[in-house]
Scaffold this motif. Structure first.
Motif, mmCIF file in Angstrom:
data_model
loop_
_atom_site.group_PDB
_atom_site.id
_atom_site.type_symbol
_atom_site.label_atom_id
_atom_site.label_comp_id
_atom_site.label_asym_id
_atom_site.label_seq_id
_atom_site.Cartn_x
_atom_site.Cartn_y
_atom_site.Cartn_z
ATOM 1 N N THR A 258 32.452 132.330 57.804
ATOM 2 C CA THR A 258 33.854 132.540 57.486
ATOM 3 C C THR A 258 34.429 131.294 56.801
ATOM 4 O OG1 THR A 258 34.482 131.805 59.701
ATOM 5 C CG2 THR A 258 34.208 134.160 59.366
ATOM 6 N N ALA A 259 35.505 131.489 56.070
ATOM 7 C CA ALA A 259 36.123 130.386 55.331
ATOM 8 C C ALA A 259 36.503 129.252 56.269
ATOM 9 C CB ALA A 259 37.352 130.894 54.585
ATOM 10 N N GLY A 260 36.165 128.036 55.882
ATOM 11 C CA GLY A 260 36.495 126.868 56.673
ATOM 12 C C GLY A 260 35.495 126.516 57.749
ATOM 13 N N SER A 261 34.452 127.341 57.912
ATOM 14 C CA SER A 261 33.451 127.084 58.945
ATOM 15 C C SER A 261 32.345 126.194 58.411
ATOM 16 C CB SER A 261 32.848 128.399 59.451
ATOM 17 O OG SER A 261 33.841 129.185 60.071
ATOM 18 N N THR A 262 31.632 125.558 59.322
ATOM 19 C CA THR A 262 30.556 124.659 58.930
ATOM 20 C C THR A 262 29.327 125.439 58.498
ATOM 21 O OG1 THR A 262 29.229 122.751 59.654
ATOM 22 C CG2 THR A 262 29.632 124.488 61.276
ATOM 23 N N GLY A 263 28.496 124.841 57.652
ATOM 24 C CA GLY A 263 27.240 125.455 57.259
ATOM 25 C C GLY A 263 27.384 126.490 56.163
ATOM 26 N N ASN A 264 26.242 127.035 55.757
ATOM 27 C CA ASN A 264 26.174 128.053 54.715
ATOM 28 C C ASN A 264 24.992 128.970 54.973
ATOM 29 O OD1 ASN A 264 28.237 127.667 52.488
ATOM 30 N ND2 ASN A 264 27.415 125.581 52.587
ATOM 31 N N SER A 265 24.937 130.074 54.235
ATOM 32 C CA SER A 265 23.801 130.984 54.268
ATOM 33 C C SER A 265 22.719 130.510 53.305
ATOM 34 C CB SER A 265 24.219 132.402 53.865
ATOM 35 O OG SER A 265 25.125 132.956 54.786
ATOM 36 N N VAL A 266 21.472 130.708 53.703
ATOM 37 C CA VAL A 266 20.350 130.497 52.796
ATOM 38 C C VAL A 266 20.090 131.790 52.038
ATOM 39 C CG1 VAL A 266 17.909 129.877 52.583
ATOM 40 C CG2 VAL A 266 19.308 128.834 54.389
ATOM 41 N N TYR A 267 19.904 131.687 50.727
ATOM 42 C CA TYR A 267 19.450 132.839 49.960
ATOM 43 C C TYR A 267 18.521 132.371 48.853
ATOM 44 C CZ TYR A 267 23.668 131.787 47.076
ATOM 45 O OH TYR A 267 24.656 131.191 46.323
ATOM 46 N N THR A 268 17.975 133.322 48.111
ATOM 47 C CA THR A 268 17.019 133.034 47.043
ATOM 48 C C THR A 268 17.647 133.350 45.699
ATOM 49 O OG1 THR A 268 15.139 133.552 48.475
ATOM 50 C CG2 THR A 268 14.743 133.634 46.107
#
Length: 284
Positions: free
Chosen positions: A128-138
């Motif tokens: 969600t916006a403002g949260s730590t981290g990110n998704s991994v994608y290709t």
């Protein structure tokens, strides 16, 4: 400060017919979230969406899952009324980087989602916006397959289907979902754990806390009885025979008595489950 760590196994996927399908994409890129399509050849109930998140390993992040009853076929506008927020909550970041042996975080769909036979739905999973981290994608290229399938379902993510970025307008493309889904047949009788209310982090050594779980009816038949249970480490198994009435997707909450006393230090495993739907054979 006391060092106390719990690994909690909540049996979130449902029943003896529970299945999984993963894309096995290798990662290498990432942003807030990613889209993909899911087509079902037979009527299913979606239990969990899996996705690798990267950042500071061990920290919690807020996540969200959106879906549309229409497939993704171009840059999406992920907002109502065409898209619905299916699930929000927290999960733990398990990856420090974008490549390697990517660890998947499971996000349970607490209400379940029935996908009829022949339907193809669009999905978005991410932080969600403002949260730590990110998704991994290709980052997709022509040497990769954009389709992953078994006898029941098909996941598509790539050209015109895989868009990476933030809600409502992920525009990085073509990108590819690196996660998977857990599901089971939307027929018969089934039961499973939908979530754990207590204990949850932060864990305080020596504290007396209840074991409280949420369980869900996952079949087309009304659930009238089930066996609920938990086990802390190699201790005695605690069970309860539940009875009631839950229709498909219905939820109920149960707290075991007495409370458990959390160990003071160390690494510990807590298992919780819901099984034996309407007297069927145990399915954990």
């Amino acid at each position: 400060m006391k060092n106390l760590t719990f690994l909690i196994f909540a049996f979130l996927t449902m029943g003896v017919n529970a299945q999984r399908l993963f894309t096995n994409s290798s990662g290498g890129n990432g942003a807030a979230g990613i889209t993909f399509n899911l087509r079902s050849n037979t009527s299913i109930i979606l239990d969990t969406i899996w996705n690798p998140f990267y950042g500071t390993v061990g920290t919690n992040t807020n996540v969200q899952i959106w879906y549309s009853t229409n497939k993704v076929s171009g840059p999406p506008n992920i907002s109502s009324p065409n898209w619905t927020l299916l699930q929000s909550g927290t999960t733990q970041i398990l990856n420090a980087g974008l490549t390697g042996n990517l660890q998947q975080s499971g996000i349970p769909i607490t209400t379940g989602l029935i996908i009829p036979a022949g339907a193809e739905y669009g999905f978005y999973v991410g932080v969600t916006a403002g949260s730590t981290g990110n998704s991994v994608y290709t980052t997709y290229n022509a040497s990769l397959s954009d389709t992953f399938l078994n006898n029941d379902i098909k996941i598509t993510s790539g050209p015109n289907t895989g868009y990476g970025g933030s809600v409502p307008s992920p525009l990085n493309s073509p990108r590819q979902f690196c996660g998977g889904v857990s599901y089971h047949s939307a027929t018969g009788t089934d039961v499973g754990v939908a979530g754990l209310i207590s204990p949850i982090s932060p864990f305080v050594g020596g504290a007396s806390v209840p074991v409280t779980l949420v369980f869900r009816s996952g079949g087309t038949n009304t659930l009238t009885s089930a066996s609920l249970g938990y086990q802390l480490d190699n201790g005695s198994v605690q069970t309860h025979a539940w009875s009631g009435s839950l229709s498909t997707g219905g939820l109920d909450t149960f707290t075991f008595l007495p409370n458990i006393v959390l160990p003071n230090t160390g690494f510990h495993i807590l298992k919780v489950w819901a099984t034996n739907a309407n007297g069927s054979m145990p399915d954990i």
